[in-house]
Design a protein around this motif. Structure first.
Motif, PDB file in Angstrom:
ATOM      1  N   ASP A 222      14.376  -5.548  27.838  1.00  0.00           N
ATOM      2  CA  ASP A 222      12.915  -4.533  27.745  1.00  0.00           C
ATOM      3  C   ASP A 222      12.363  -4.517  26.445  1.00  0.00           C
ATOM      4  O   ASP A 222      11.128  -4.663  26.400  1.00  0.00           O
ATOM      5  CB  ASP A 222      13.485  -3.139  27.926  1.00  0.00           C
ATOM      6  CG  ASP A 222      13.827  -2.814  29.545  1.00  0.00           C
ATOM      7  OD1 ASP A 222      13.427  -3.600  30.341  1.00  0.00           O
ATOM      8  OD2 ASP A 222      14.440  -1.647  30.029  1.00  0.00           O
ATOM      9  N   LEU A 223      13.168  -4.662  25.384  1.00  0.00           N
ATOM     10  CA  LEU A 223      12.649  -4.880  24.083  1.00  0.00           C
ATOM     11  C   LEU A 223      11.959  -6.126  23.965  1.00  0.00           C
ATOM     12  O   LEU A 223      10.822  -6.303  23.138  1.00  0.00           O
ATOM     13  CB  LEU A 223      13.826  -4.725  22.959  1.00  0.00           C
ATOM     14  CG  LEU A 223      13.379  -5.145  21.496  1.00  0.00           C
ATOM     15  CD1 LEU A 223      12.387  -4.057  21.055  1.00  0.00           C
ATOM     16  CD2 LEU A 223      14.552  -5.141  20.460  1.00  0.00           C
ATOM     17  N   GLN A 224      12.615  -7.235  24.496  1.00  0.00           N
ATOM     18  CA  GLN A 224      11.728  -8.658  24.507  1.00  0.00           C
ATOM     19  C   GLN A 224      10.505  -8.696  25.187  1.00  0.00           C
ATOM     20  O   GLN A 224       9.353  -8.951  24.802  1.00  0.00           O
ATOM     21  CB  GLN A 224      12.586  -9.809  25.331  1.00  0.00           C
ATOM     22  CG  GLN A 224      11.917 -11.215  25.442  1.00  0.00           C
ATOM     23  CD  GLN A 224      12.267 -11.873  24.068  1.00  0.00           C
ATOM     24  OE1 GLN A 224      13.448 -11.578  23.592  1.00  0.00           O
ATOM     25  NE2 GLN A 224      11.266 -12.555  23.505  1.00  0.00           N
ATOM     26  N   ASP A 225      10.197  -7.691  26.293  1.00  0.00           N
ATOM     27  CA  ASP A 225       9.039  -7.492  26.978  1.00  0.00           C
ATOM     28  C   ASP A 225       8.028  -6.750  25.916  1.00  0.00           C
ATOM     29  O   ASP A 225       6.885  -6.889  25.964  1.00  0.00           O
ATOM     30  CB  ASP A 225       9.179  -6.748  28.203  1.00  0.00           C
ATOM     31  CG  ASP A 225       9.854  -7.479  29.378  1.00  0.00           C
ATOM     32  OD1 ASP A 225       9.967  -8.533  29.219  1.00  0.00           O
ATOM     33  OD2 ASP A 225      10.481  -6.607  30.198  1.00  0.00           O
ATOM     34  N   LEU A 226       8.716  -6.047  25.155  1.00  0.00           N
ATOM     35  CA  LEU A 226       7.863  -5.071  24.267  1.00  0.00           C
ATOM     36  C   LEU A 226       7.258  -6.101  23.069  1.00  0.00           C
ATOM     37  O   LEU A 226       6.204  -5.764  22.435  1.00  0.00           O
ATOM     38  CB  LEU A 226       8.623  -3.897  23.575  1.00  0.00           C
ATOM     39  CG  LEU A 226       8.749  -2.461  24.359  1.00  0.00           C
ATOM     40  CD1 LEU A 226       9.592  -1.597  23.362  1.00  0.00           C
ATOM     41  CD2 LEU A 226       7.307  -2.049  24.381  1.00  0.00           C
ATOM     42  N   LEU A 227       8.129  -7.022  22.745  1.00  0.00           N
ATOM     43  CA  LEU A 227       7.668  -7.832  21.874  1.00  0.00           C
ATOM     44  C   LEU A 227       6.323  -8.850  22.196  1.00  0.00           C
ATOM     45  O   LEU A 227       5.557  -9.217  21.275  1.00  0.00           O
ATOM     46  CB  LEU A 227       8.737  -8.927  21.397  1.00  0.00           C
ATOM     47  CG  LEU A 227      10.070  -8.484  20.730  1.00  0.00           C
ATOM     48  CD1 LEU A 227      11.014  -9.605  20.643  1.00  0.00           C
ATOM     49  CD2 LEU A 227       9.941  -7.441  19.437  1.00  0.00           C
ATOM     50  N   GLU A 228       6.325  -8.751  23.468  1.00  0.00           N
ATOM     51  CA  GLU A 228       5.213  -9.831  23.918  1.00  0.00           C
ATOM     52  C   GLU A 228       3.921  -8.850  24.072  1.00  0.00           C
ATOM     53  O   GLU A 228       2.720  -9.329  24.296  1.00  0.00           O
ATOM     54  CB  GLU A 228       5.594 -10.317  25.154  1.00  0.00           C
ATOM     55  CG  GLU A 228       6.455 -11.216  25.315  1.00  0.00           C
ATOM     56  CD  GLU A 228       7.186 -11.610  26.549  1.00  0.00           C
ATOM     57  OE1 GLU A 228       6.590 -11.409  27.715  1.00  0.00           O
ATOM     58  OE2 GLU A 228       8.086 -12.601  26.480  1.00  0.00           O
ATOM     59  N   THR A 229       3.920  -7.543  24.055  1.00  0.00           N
ATOM     60  CA  THR A 229       2.759  -6.679  24.337  1.00  0.00           C
ATOM     61  C   THR A 229       2.693  -5.732  22.974  1.00  0.00           C
ATOM     62  O   THR A 229       1.470  -4.829  22.983  1.00  0.00           O
ATOM     63  CB  THR A 229       3.070  -5.622  25.357  1.00  0.00           C
ATOM     64  OG1 THR A 229       4.301  -5.072  25.317  1.00  0.00           O
ATOM     65  CG2 THR A 229       3.362  -6.360  26.744  1.00  0.00           C
ATOM     66  N   THR A 230       3.282  -5.956  22.145  1.00  0.00           N
ATOM     67  CA  THR A 230       3.114  -5.082  20.729  1.00  0.00           C
ATOM     68  C   THR A 230       2.906  -5.904  19.527  1.00  0.00           C
ATOM     69  O   THR A 230       3.484  -6.910  19.625  1.00  0.00           O
ATOM     70  CB  THR A 230       4.131  -4.054  20.897  1.00  0.00           C
ATOM     71  OG1 THR A 230       5.470  -4.449  20.386  1.00  0.00           O
ATOM     72  CG2 THR A 230       4.020  -2.973  21.768  1.00  0.00           C
ATOM     73  N   THR A 231       2.626  -5.130  18.405  1.00  0.00           N
ATOM     74  CA  THR A 231       2.706  -5.815  17.093  1.00  0.00           C
ATOM     75  C   THR A 231       3.198  -4.960  16.186  1.00  0.00           C
ATOM     76  O   THR A 231       3.251  -3.495  16.815  1.00  0.00           O
ATOM     77  CB  THR A 231       1.473  -6.131  16.711  1.00  0.00           C
ATOM     78  OG1 THR A 231       0.449  -4.903  16.454  1.00  0.00           O
ATOM     79  CG2 THR A 231       0.709  -7.273  17.435  1.00  0.00           C
ATOM     80  N   TRP A 232       3.968  -5.326  15.148  1.00  0.00           N
ATOM     81  CA  TRP A 232       4.871  -4.442  14.214  1.00  0.00           C
ATOM     82  C   TRP A 232       3.638  -3.763  13.469  1.00  0.00           C
ATOM     83  O   TRP A 232       2.502  -4.376  12.802  1.00  0.00           O
ATOM     84  CB  TRP A 232       5.428  -5.457  13.138  1.00  0.00           C
ATOM     85  CG  TRP A 232       6.534  -4.269  12.520  1.00  0.00           C
ATOM     86  CD1 TRP A 232       6.300  -4.240  11.187  1.00  0.00           C
ATOM     87  CD2 TRP A 232       7.638  -3.582  12.952  1.00  0.00           C
ATOM     88  NE1 TRP A 232       7.561  -3.139  10.748  1.00  0.00           N
ATOM     89  CE2 TRP A 232       7.901  -2.968  12.021  1.00  0.00           C
ATOM     90  CE3 TRP A 232       7.913  -3.316  14.324  1.00  0.00           C
ATOM     91  CZ2 TRP A 232       9.133  -1.975  12.023  1.00  0.00           C
ATOM     92  CZ3 TRP A 232       9.112  -2.507  14.346  1.00  0.00           C
ATOM     93  CH2 TRP A 232       9.766  -1.819  13.178  1.00  0.00           C
ATOM     94  N   PRO A 233       3.722  -2.393  13.492  1.00  0.00           N
ATOM     95  CA  PRO A 233       2.559  -1.555  12.985  1.00  0.00           C
ATOM     96  C   PRO A 233       2.842  -1.565  11.397  1.00  0.00           C
ATOM     97  O   PRO A 233       1.991  -0.809  10.714  1.00  0.00           O
ATOM     98  CB  PRO A 233       2.810  -0.164  13.448  1.00  0.00           C
ATOM     99  CG  PRO A 233       4.235   0.046  13.594  1.00  0.00           C
ATOM    100  CD  PRO A 233       4.919  -1.382  14.016  1.00  0.00           C
ATOM    101  N   GLY A 234       3.736  -2.243  10.751  1.00  0.00           N
ATOM    102  CA  GLY A 234       3.745  -2.261   9.268  1.00  0.00           C
ATOM    103  C   GLY A 234       4.664  -1.298   8.521  1.00  0.00           C
ATOM    104  O   GLY A 234       4.815  -1.177   7.648  1.00  0.00           O
TER     105      GLY A 234
END
Length: 299
Positions: A222-234
């Protein structure tokens, strides 16, 4: 009638409360009321109770600290299912909202993906992130539904089997060995805090340990899926890595790059870094506090 969670997180001691629709246990050190400052949330990994962070609490005198035990671990029942990443994020988000000020989050092992998912889905909820030898997979693969069903059945077997004294004794012994093998500081005959033997003979605790291990694959997928749809906010961060294996240090370097964090390799620590090097954990936390608060730690 239980106290509101906003009150619970400011009250010293041990508490059971509801966060994200689940019963959890919190251990709270509120700090001086006149200068409570940025709260620090302490998230243990799988099979690690909140009191494992007590050496870190000692190394951060005067700070507002809240340590979390997920459902089933301390004083709460196992919910009877494998925990999902979405549930973990919902619990953490409500805890962050309850403390009122975006906290510095310290996440150990399997709690690392929970904290990363929180920051990715809810930018601004966390002011800083310390990952302690956090779980990471370069390419996470989701297990089959049959795998999940088998492990859920195993969790139920642990729940019922641990009611038998020989099973419970063997489980408590195995956790002692596991802790010893993951610490560079503790000997095999290390002293446990009062109540620990009972905790690791408790049916709900043992069922939870199995269920959380079983949920690892789905949560990392599930985290892997998030990596594909989000960017790190800093959100600023530090990745503390046990320096016992070169391959593991390289995987942790990938994690540090992914979350824009500074990696610190701690050579004289194994996986239980909060036990082996609480000073390194405290230093990482202090480095993420606002400048004005760094001067007041312990003062």
């Amino acid at each position: 009638m239980s106290a509101p969670v906003e009150e619970v997180v400011r009250t010293a001691g041990s508490h059971v409360t509801t966060l994200g629709g689940r019963l959890v246990h919190l251990e709270v050190v509120p700090g001086p009321e006149d200068r409570r400052g940025t709260p620090v949330l302490l998230l243990p990994g799988c099979a690690v109770p909140s009191y494992a962070f007590r050496p870190v609490e000692t190394a951060l005198p005067g700070r507002w600290l809240v340590a979390l035990d997920r459902p089933g671990m301390v004083d709460t029942p196992w919910p009877g299912r494998l925990p999902s990443l979405a549930e973990e994020v919902a619990t953490l988000l409500e805890l962050c909202e309850a403390v009122g000020t975006p906290p510095v989050v310290v996440a150990h092992s399997m709690a690392g993906p929970h904290a990363e998912a929180l920051v990715r889905q809810h930018p601004g909820s966390v002011s800083g992130l310390v990952l302690l030898d956090a779980s990471v997979e370069v390419e996470a693969r989701r297990p089959s539904a049959a795998f999940d069903r088998a492990w859920l059945a195993a969790s139920r077997v642990a729940l019922e089997g641990s009611r038998l004294p020989p099973f419970a004794v063997a489980a408590a012994l195995s956790t002692r060995v596991a802790v010893w093998s993951q610490s560079q500081r503790l000997r095999i005959d290390y002293s446990r805090p009062p109540g620990t033997e009972e905790l690791f003979r408790r049916p709900d605790t043992l069922a939870t340990l199995v269920a959380e291990q079983a949920a690892y694959g789905d949560q990392l997928a599930d985290l892997q899926d998030l990596l594909e749809t989000t960017t790190w906010p800093g959100t600023p961060g530090v990745v503390l890595t046990a320096g016992t294996r070169a391959g593991w240090v390289r995987k942790q370097r990938v994690l540090a790059h992914r979350v824009g964090a500074r990696q610190v390799v701690v050579d004289d620590s194994r996986h239980l870094m909060m036990v082996d090097r609480p000073d390194a954990v405290a230093d990482a936390v202090v480095g993420l506090l606002p400048e004005a608060e760094r001067q007041t730690v312990g003062g």
